[in-house]
Write an enzyme that holds these catalytic residues in place. Structure first.
Site, PDB file in Angstrom:
ATOM      1  N   PHE A 125     -33.325 -53.487   5.415  1.00 17.63           N
ATOM      2  CA  PHE A 125     -32.744 -52.147   5.496  1.00 17.63           C
ATOM      3  C   PHE A 125     -31.703 -52.030   4.365  1.00 17.63           C
ATOM      4  O   PHE A 125     -30.862 -52.914   4.199  1.00 17.63           O
ATOM      5  CB  PHE A 125     -32.083 -51.967   6.863  1.00 17.63           C
ATOM      6  CG  PHE A 125     -31.683 -50.555   7.153  1.00 17.63           C
ATOM      7  CD1 PHE A 125     -32.615 -49.635   7.609  1.00 17.63           C
ATOM      8  CD2 PHE A 125     -30.377 -50.139   6.967  1.00 17.63           C
ATOM      9  CE1 PHE A 125     -32.243 -48.321   7.885  1.00 17.63           C
ATOM     10  CE2 PHE A 125     -29.996 -48.827   7.232  1.00 17.63           C
ATOM     11  CZ  PHE A 125     -30.933 -47.919   7.699  1.00 17.63           C
ATOM     12  N   ASP A 195     -29.338 -59.673  11.477  1.00 18.35           N
ATOM     13  CA  ASP A 195     -29.122 -58.293  11.894  1.00 18.35           C
ATOM     14  C   ASP A 195     -30.122 -57.978  13.004  1.00 18.35           C
ATOM     15  O   ASP A 195     -31.337 -58.102  12.803  1.00 18.35           O
ATOM     16  CB  ASP A 195     -29.312 -57.353  10.692  1.00 18.35           C
ATOM     17  CG  ASP A 195     -28.915 -55.921  11.020  1.00 18.35           C
ATOM     18  OD1 ASP A 195     -29.047 -55.523  12.195  1.00 18.35           O
ATOM     19  OD2 ASP A 195     -28.485 -55.196  10.104  1.00 18.35           O
ATOM     20  N   TYR A 220     -27.263 -47.750  18.924  1.00 15.16           N
ATOM     21  CA  TYR A 220     -27.822 -46.399  19.140  1.00 15.16           C
ATOM     22  C   TYR A 220     -29.344 -46.369  19.031  1.00 15.16           C
ATOM     23  O   TYR A 220     -29.938 -45.318  19.103  1.00 15.16           O
ATOM     24  CB  TYR A 220     -27.191 -45.369  18.197  1.00 15.16           C
ATOM     25  CG  TYR A 220     -27.210 -45.703  16.717  1.00 15.16           C
ATOM     26  CD1 TYR A 220     -28.376 -45.570  15.972  1.00 15.16           C
ATOM     27  CD2 TYR A 220     -26.059 -46.131  16.071  1.00 15.16           C
ATOM     28  CE1 TYR A 220     -28.389 -45.872  14.622  1.00 15.16           C
ATOM     29  CE2 TYR A 220     -26.070 -46.436  14.714  1.00 15.16           C
ATOM     30  CZ  TYR A 220     -27.243 -46.299  14.002  1.00 15.16           C
ATOM     31  OH  TYR A 220     -27.259 -46.605  12.668  1.00 15.16           O
ATOM     32  N   LYS A 221     -29.966 -47.532  18.823  1.00 14.12           N
ATOM     33  CA  LYS A 221     -31.433 -47.578  18.752  1.00 14.12           C
ATOM     34  C   LYS A 221     -31.974 -47.909  20.140  1.00 14.12           C
ATOM     35  O   LYS A 221     -31.858 -47.092  21.045  1.00 14.12           O
ATOM     36  CB  LYS A 221     -31.858 -48.541  17.644  1.00 14.12           C
ATOM     37  CG  LYS A 221     -31.443 -47.990  16.270  1.00 14.12           C
ATOM     38  CD  LYS A 221     -31.643 -48.943  15.124  1.00 14.12           C
ATOM     39  CE  LYS A 221     -31.188 -48.288  13.819  1.00 14.12           C
ATOM     40  NZ  LYS A 221     -30.998 -49.244  12.722  1.00 14.12           N
ATOM     41  N   ARG A 376     -43.821 -44.091  11.343  1.00 12.74           N
ATOM     42  CA  ARG A 376     -43.295 -45.115  12.262  1.00 12.74           C
ATOM     43  C   ARG A 376     -43.306 -44.608  13.692  1.00 12.74           C
ATOM     44  O   ARG A 376     -42.908 -43.469  13.958  1.00 12.74           O
ATOM     45  CB  ARG A 376     -41.826 -45.439  11.942  1.00 12.74           C
ATOM     46  CG  ARG A 376     -41.581 -46.232  10.710  1.00 12.74           C
ATOM     47  CD  ARG A 376     -40.174 -46.819  10.712  1.00 12.74           C
ATOM     48  NE  ARG A 376     -39.134 -45.855  11.083  1.00 12.74           N
ATOM     49  CZ  ARG A 376     -37.855 -46.165  11.214  1.00 12.74           C
ATOM     50  NH1 ARG A 376     -37.443 -47.404  11.045  1.00 12.74           N
ATOM     51  NH2 ARG A 376     -36.965 -45.242  11.534  1.00 12.74           N
TER      52      ARG A 376
END
Ligand SMILES: *Cc1c(COP(=O)(O)O)cnc(C)c1O
Length: 417
Positions: A125, A195, A220-221, A376
């Site tokens: 990312f 991560d 928040y995922k 995705r």
């Protein structure tokens, strides 16, 4: 799998009761929980109580009476079991990017200038690699990026300070073997920083079992803490008390309310707190973690993982069977896949417009540009049903066969894609 098969699987799903804990709009198949988790139904009321009672009525006393000051550790303790850490080892604070900055500086300091190379993946990312670039600049080091994970072992030499990886890749959903890569890094004298942004709450993670060095992650995922919810940070206890993390704010001080002029780090993970925690955002995350307590009673991570594998396998099988020309870009071996599946479409089809046309039909996935551009789909096991898999594939089939995606409105890009 037809729709009846899917309904039967949903009826037998031990985690099925969890969907009722979320506020999902009628008629929407939400497959973007890997980017922004859905809203738990209890969250608005919990925020309201925090704001009206604790802030509005009790005012500043709430730092003590409502336990605001302990929220970063309290929430960290609740995330800990989902990532293979112990109580007292995890802190909720700041964003993933900021926490990565802290642990990367700490890791390089632990190498005492003997080793300065950070190894990561080009497909990591971007924020992770951007942060690493700043950290290696400050330490006079170098960031080396590999194009495939197979190139990692050759770079684990006596110059390598840190192997920094995201456990589940944000584009493809490919999942690394954390224990194995950590061991290889450490055998070479490097530290392993992980991560967990696309892992926490979605796949099994065993930080202590893997003997990882540092970890950060997002809430928040898959954890459903809400937009911009504070992130988490973990350091292996063996590294505590050795170095200063670089953002030496007052709440990481050993005695913040002594207001002494000199910095003295708090013991343990508390040092990784910088400033005042965002209490309203913490309240949202707290109600999201309540849902995980129920998930624990319904089978815990074993049930979550089993459902995630079942959903992603069913999706891949349906794509293979029903969507000729669409390629699965995620690993087909479930052991190497997180809780998402990415697809690509033939080059004469606009992947972005396909995603927009799907959203217009109520199937929410997202688009990530690159080579190839990806569609995705995240399968949050807490609220995604087998029928959602069937409905998503049938909507995608419809969008592609009708050519609806060609409508001009579907090409328009917002600031956030
Ligand atoms: C989502 C994500 C982030 C987000 O970082 P923020 O600081 O919250 O913006 C970071 N790293 C990875 C790997 C991610 O997937």
């Amino acid at each position: 799998m037809n729709r009846q098969d899917a309904e039967l699987l949903d009826a037998q799903d031990p985690l099925a009761p969890l969907r009722a804990f979320f506020s999902l709009p009628e008629g929407v198949v939400y497959l973007d929980g890997n980017s922004l988790g859905a809203l738990p139904k209890a969250t608005p009321e919990h925020i309201r109580r925090t704001v009206e009672q604790e802030w509005g009525h009790d005012l500043i006393a709430s730092w003590n009476t409502a336990g605001w000051i302990d929220a970063p550790r309290r929430l960290g303790d609740r995330i800990a079991p989902w990532i293979g850490a112990r109580s007292g080892e995890v802190l909720v604070a700041d964003s993933t990017s900021v926490n990565l900055y802290k642990v990367m500086h700490a890791a390089l300091q632990l190498q005492q200038g003997q080793r300065k190379v950070v190894v990561s993946e080009r497909s990591n990312f971007p924020t992770d690699n951007y942060i690493a670039q700043s950290v290696v600049r400050a330490h006079g080091g170098e960031l080396v990026l590999v194009d495939t994970p197979e190139d990692i072992p050759a770079l684990l030499d006596d110059r390598c300070a840190v192997l920094m990886l995201t456990h589940v890749n944000y584009r493809t959903g490919r999942m690394h073997d954390m224990a194995l890569l950590t061991r290889w890094a450490q055998q070479a004298g490097a530290l392993a920083v992980w991560d967990l942004a696309h892992s926490a709450g979605a796949v099994p993670v065993d930080l202590l079992g893997s003997a990882a060095d540092f970890a950060v992650g997002c809430s928040y995922k898959y954890l459903n803490g809400g937009p911009g919810a504070p992130a988490f940070v973990w350091a292996h206890p063996r590294h505590q008390g050795q170095v200063w993390q670089p953002l030496t704010g007052w709440l990481g001080h050993a005695a913040p309310f002594a207001f002494t002029p000199d910095y003295r780090p708090a013991p343990g993970i508390q040092q990784y707190q910088c400033g005042t925690p965002p209490i309203v955002a913490m309240a949202a995350l707290e109600s999201a973690l309540d849902v995980f307590d129920t998930a624990q009673q319904l089978g815990g991570m074993a049930a979550i993982r089993a459902k995630s594998v079942a959903l992603t396998e069913a999706f891949i099988a349906a794509v293979d069977a029903e969507l000729p020309g669409v390629q699965v870009q995620s690993p087909r071996a479930s052991a190497q896949r997180g809780s998402q599946v990415s697809l690509s479409v033939p080059s004469d089809v606009d992947a972005y417009a396909v995603v927009q046309a799907l959203i217009a039909r109520g199937v929410v996935g997202d688009f990530r540009d690159g080579d190839p551009p990806l569609l995705r789909f995240g399968f949050t096991p807490l609220y995604t049903r087998h029928t959602d898999v069937v409905d998503a594939v049938s909507a995608l089939k419809d969008v592609l066969s009708s050519g609806d995606w060609r409508a001009p409105g579907f090409q328009r890009k917002g600031k956030v894609t």
